[in-house]
Design a protein around this motif. Structure first.
Motif, PDB file in Angstrom:
ATOM      1  N   SER A  94       4.406   2.116 -14.179  1.00 17.45           N
ATOM      2  CA  SER A  94       5.160   3.324 -13.845  1.00 17.45           C
ATOM      3  C   SER A  94       4.240   4.527 -13.966  1.00 17.45           C
ATOM      4  O   SER A  94       3.535   4.676 -14.978  1.00 17.45           O
ATOM      5  N   ALA A  95       4.245   5.382 -12.957  1.00 13.31           N
ATOM      6  CA  ALA A  95       3.415   6.587 -12.957  1.00 13.31           C
ATOM      7  C   ALA A  95       4.220   7.766 -13.487  1.00 13.31           C
ATOM      8  O   ALA A  95       5.455   7.832 -13.329  1.00 13.31           O
ATOM      9  N   GLY A  96       3.507   8.716 -14.103  1.00 14.08           N
ATOM     10  CA  GLY A  96       4.164   9.839 -14.764  1.00 14.08           C
ATOM     11  C   GLY A  96       4.516  10.981 -13.848  1.00 14.08           C
ATOM     12  O   GLY A  96       4.310  12.146 -14.189  1.00 14.08           O
TER      13      GLY A  96
ATOM     14  N   THR B 130       7.575   6.965 -10.357  1.00 10.97           N
ATOM     15  CA  THR B 130       7.388   5.913  -9.357  1.00 10.97           C
ATOM     16  C   THR B 130       7.052   4.612 -10.084  1.00 10.97           C
ATOM     17  O   THR B 130       6.385   4.612 -11.111  1.00 10.97           O
ATOM     18  N   VAL B 131       7.555   3.500  -9.542  1.00  9.46           N
ATOM     19  CA  VAL B 131       7.296   2.177 -10.096  1.00  9.46           C
ATOM     20  C   VAL B 131       6.559   1.374  -9.041  1.00  9.46           C
ATOM     21  O   VAL B 131       6.982   1.316  -7.874  1.00  9.46           O
TER      22      VAL B 131
ATOM     23  N   LEU C 116      12.067   6.476  -8.314  1.00  6.09           N
ATOM     24  CA  LEU C 116      13.367   6.525  -8.975  1.00  6.09           C
ATOM     25  C   LEU C 116      14.118   7.772  -8.544  1.00  6.09           C
ATOM     26  O   LEU C 116      13.640   8.559  -7.710  1.00  6.09           O
ATOM     27  N   GLN C 117      15.293   7.986  -9.108  1.00  2.00           N
ATOM     28  CA  GLN C 117      16.106   9.134  -8.734  1.00  2.00           C
ATOM     29  C   GLN C 117      15.634  10.398  -9.446  1.00  2.00           C
ATOM     30  O   GLN C 117      14.890  10.336 -10.439  1.00  2.00           O
TER      31      GLN C 117
ATOM     32  N   VAL D 209       8.659   7.064 -17.891  1.00  2.00           N
ATOM     33  CA  VAL D 209       9.025   5.721 -18.336  1.00  2.00           C
ATOM     34  C   VAL D 209       8.093   5.330 -19.483  1.00  2.00           C
ATOM     35  O   VAL D 209       6.877   5.297 -19.318  1.00  2.00           O
ATOM     36  N   ARG D 210       8.679   5.038 -20.656  1.00  2.00           N
ATOM     37  CA  ARG D 210       7.870   4.694 -21.820  1.00  2.00           C
ATOM     38  C   ARG D 210       7.987   3.228 -22.218  1.00  2.00           C
ATOM     39  O   ARG D 210       7.219   2.763 -23.052  1.00  2.00           O
ATOM     40  N   SER D 211       8.945   2.511 -21.662  1.00  2.00           N
ATOM     41  CA  SER D 211       9.105   1.101 -21.989  1.00  2.00           C
ATOM     42  C   SER D 211       9.501   0.340 -20.736  1.00  2.00           C
ATOM     43  O   SER D 211      10.315   0.823 -19.934  1.00  2.00           O
TER      44      SER D 211
END
Length: 739
Positions: A136-138, A143-144, A169-170, A176-178
């Motif tokens: 996942s990008a910050g 974005t995944v 994502l929305q 995303v941290r996990s």
């Protein structure tokens, strides 16, 4: 320096006592950074820990020997390690700078293979499932991406789009941290560092959105996550932290657990069976962190261990065999971090603290040995038994005839010396941290020690408690209080009967008044003294016969209020009148405050664990007992004599004085008896005693105010002297009743 030393001692005691214990650690020079991300070769017992530093590094550790067996430093511009995953013998590291760079590493040889730019933003989280790596990008929204690691390893990604697939994502779903795959291997679960936290469910490998869950208010910033069957566990970066349990099939909250103060920011979850071992990303207790064991089925804290001083911010963790390994962060002062190894198997409970007194009766004593954080001392498993050892306070050894036992099932307990066994651990008071020992002797002191038992076995015996004593027999206490209650009731009756038969406040009668007037009450005109002084002339402040009739018709209350107001104004108008009023009010307030303070001290004394007084205070109270008992007897006798002589005003005042003297005698005598015998009152008995003395004091003070007001409202005073009863053998009179 003193506070630091005290803290070190506290941490040492907690650490040694805990069964969820640290059994080793490895110090690694990391600079100001610390460990962030770790992967494991379960068969070989080798782990690789990422170091969040400039540049980023990887440390290879043999978990069996807890020794560093390899190190790798990335390129100088590859800074701040954020994510770390493993596929086969290869590792993939996401760094913060340059943004979006994914570095490939041969973990066996500890060599850097190269890199790929997967995004413009740092890769904050990642996981591997089957032949794909997910990151996942910050960005905002996040974005995944899905990466084909087999093609990457074979060099078949000349066209990056052939190896990479990305979805967004929305809006608002960021950081995303996990990230982990569910039990069925069909869905990817993402947890967001947002307020409140958000959980998103995507398909694998298609990354199609299936559902999401927004956590409740206050459940902010999900920092870690782990899978437990078809549930997901998520820790929030709050203070104190929270652990949220989510049903991943329905994406609904199942339950939650709020940790205690100091257990802030749960950052790592290591799963083993039905238990989660939580590492906290905070500096607990001024320089240390903690690991807490949670029963995931019941969502309750089971046990805990405190790290050594300086071992904080447990952002990395993994489990291998019976150990959990947590990576800490370094500081600018230490410039090194540590890998802490925690044994996840339970062991014996720590040495209990000595029991402390809760309450007692004439044949039982209730005590507890509860610590502020009991879960840090139970050996990693709930307490199922508690044996209480007892001996008389004047005996100095624990011999077999002095042992009393109170236990749950305990294979180590000597059954021939167990007085009572509770087969159900739920019957233990406060989950095994309290007990009531009964069948004791009255007014006798005892000392106690305790041995705790968990599923592994018993702890060592605690140190001896302070002496605890049973109370006097409840029958003696009851008779003592019944006597005071009877005297209180008698004085209350004397005051009420005298009030009902006393002359009206506003009326003084002449010998020529009608009989029905002479029998008028204080307010309703039913009784008056036949020898009252003559009425004052018109204009002297008294009522005329017509005014008295108005009084009977309901106007009297207003006239009485007017009379009181005029008297007060006349007082104030006299030279020094206001000063006298203020001095009188201050004097009464002082007396009332002192009496209330004594009553509060009495209540604390009779409800306390150790009713002791200094010898000097005992002598003072003995003098108070003698004086107050004598004053109470004199007031009761003089009040009865005044009643017989129809001196109702005097009888009421004697009743008020007797009430105050009775209160003083009850308070002082109970304190003297308890301090000399060293015994406590039964809980229900001291509640009754406190209520009785409080009511007596309140009645006495209110009666004092009332009688002062009544005396002031009299239009004329009758000088009279009430003789002492003949039973005292004293002739003559007393002049203190003169109005």
């Amino acid at each position: 320096m003193g506070k630091t030393l005290a803290f070190l001692v506290l941490v040492a005691l907690i650490s040694c006592a805990s069964g969820l214990y640290r059994d080793g650690y490895e110090r690694v020079d990391t600079g100001p950074g610390g460990f962030f991300g770790a992967v494991l070769d379960d068969q070989a017992g080798i782990a690789w820990f990422g170091v969040d530093d400039t540049p980023a590094r990887i440390i290879k550790v043999d978990l069996t020997t807890m020794s560093v067996v390899g190190k790798l430093e990335l390129e100088k511009d590859e800074e701040r390690l954020w994510s770390f995953v493993k596929h086969g013998k290869y590792g993939y590291v996401g760094v913060e700078s340059p943004g979006g760079r994914l570095v490939g590493v041969d973990l066996d040889s500890m060599t850097r293979l190269g890199y790929a730019t997967a995004s413009q933003f740092p890769l904050l989280a990642g996981t591997v499932y089957a032949d794909h790596a997910y990151f996942s990008a910050g960005s905002n929204p996040a974005t995944v991406m899905r990466l084909d690691v087999l093609k990457m390893q074979a060099g078949g990604c000349a066209d990056w789009n052939q190896c990479r697939y990305e979805v967004s994502l929305q809006a608002g779903e960021e950081a995303v941290r996990s990230m982990f795959v569910d039990e069925a291997g069909k869905h990817l679960i993402l947890a967001m560092y947002t307020e409140p936290g958000v959980i998103v469910k995507l398909t694998v490998p298609g990354l199609k959105r299936i559902g999401s869950l927004t956590l409740d208010q206050g459940e902010d910033k999900v920092l870690c996550g782990a899978r437990y069957g078809h549930y997901g566990l998520f820790g929030t970066a709050t203070s104190p932290g929270r652990l949220i349990k989510v049903d991943l099939r329905t994406m609904r909250r199942a339950s939650s657990l709020e940790f205690v103060s100091g257990e802030d920011r749960p950052a790592t979850i290591v799963m083993r069976g039905n238990y989660a071992f939580i590492g906290f990303g905070s500096a607990w207790a001024e320089g240390a962190s903690s690991v807490v064991k949670v029963d995931v089925e019941r969502m309750v804290r089971v046990s805990g261990v405190v790290t050594k001083e300086g071992q904080t911010w447990l952002y990395t963790g993994l489990g291998w065999q019976q150990w959990a390994f947590f990576g800490t962060r370094g500081t600018e002062q230490t410039e090194h971090a540590t890998i802490v190894r925690v044994n996840m198997n339970p062991t014996f409970p720590g040495i209990p603290v000595p029991p402390v007194f809760n309450s007692s009766t004439s044949d039982s004593i209730t005590m507890n040995w509860l610590r502020e954080y009991p879960e840090y001392h139970n050996g990693g498993a709930p307490i199922i038994g508690a044996r209480v050892l007892m001996r008389p306070a004047d005996n100095h050894d624990w011999t077999c005839e002095h042992i009393y036992a109170y236990a749950a099932p305990d294979p180590a307990a000597p059954k021939d010396r167990i007085s009572r066994v509770h087969e159900n651990p739920a019957e233990l008071l406060m989950h095994g941290y309290a007990a009531t020992v009964d069948r004791l002797d009255e007014e006798k002191g005892y000392k106690f020690a305790v041995i705790l038992t968990n599923e592994v076995g018993p702890s060592h015996r605690s140190r001896s408690s302070l002496a605890m004593a049973t109370t006097v027999s409840w029958s003696y206490e009851g008779l003592f209080l019944l006597l005071f209650a009877a005297l209180t009731g008698g004085l209350a009756w004397l005051w009420g009967a005298s009030w009902a038969n006393a002359p009206r406040i506003d009326a003084l009668y002449t010998d020529n008044d009608r009989e029905e007037e002479q029998t008028g009450s204080l307010l309703t005109g039913k009784k008056a003294r036949p020898d009252a002084s003559p009425a004052p002339p018109s204009g002297a402040g008294g009522f005329t016969p017509g005014e008295a009739e108005d009084y009977e018709g309901g106007v009297g209350a207003r006239r009485l209020a007017s009379r009181a107001a005029s008297i007060f104004v006349s007082w104030v108008g006299q030279p020094g009148g206001m000063k006298r009023v203020l001095v009188t009010a201050a004097l009464f307030s002082t007396v009332a405050c002192v009496a209330a303070g004594v009553e509060a001290f009495f209540c604390a004394f009779v409800s306390g664990a150790v009713p002791t007084l200094d010898p000097a205070m005992r002598l003072v109270l003995c003098g108070v007992v003698v004086a107050s008992v004598g004053a109470c007897a004199w007031c009761c006798s003089a009040g009865y004599s005044s009643w017989e002589l129809r001196e109702y005003d005097a009888a009421r005042r004697f009743a008020v004085g007797g009430m105050l003297a009775l209160w003083a005698s009850e308070v002082s005598s109970l304190m003297v008896l308890m301090s000399y015998t060293g015994s406590q009152m039964a809980p229900w008995m001291w509640h009754v005693s406190a209520t009785l003395t409080g009511a007596g004091l309140a009645a006495g003070l209110l009666g004092l105010v009332w009688e002062a007001a009544v005396a002031s409202l009299r239009k004329r005073t009758v000088v009279e002297t009430v003789g002492l009863p003949d039973a005292f053998g004293i002739s003559g009179g007393v002049s203190w009743l003169t109005e």
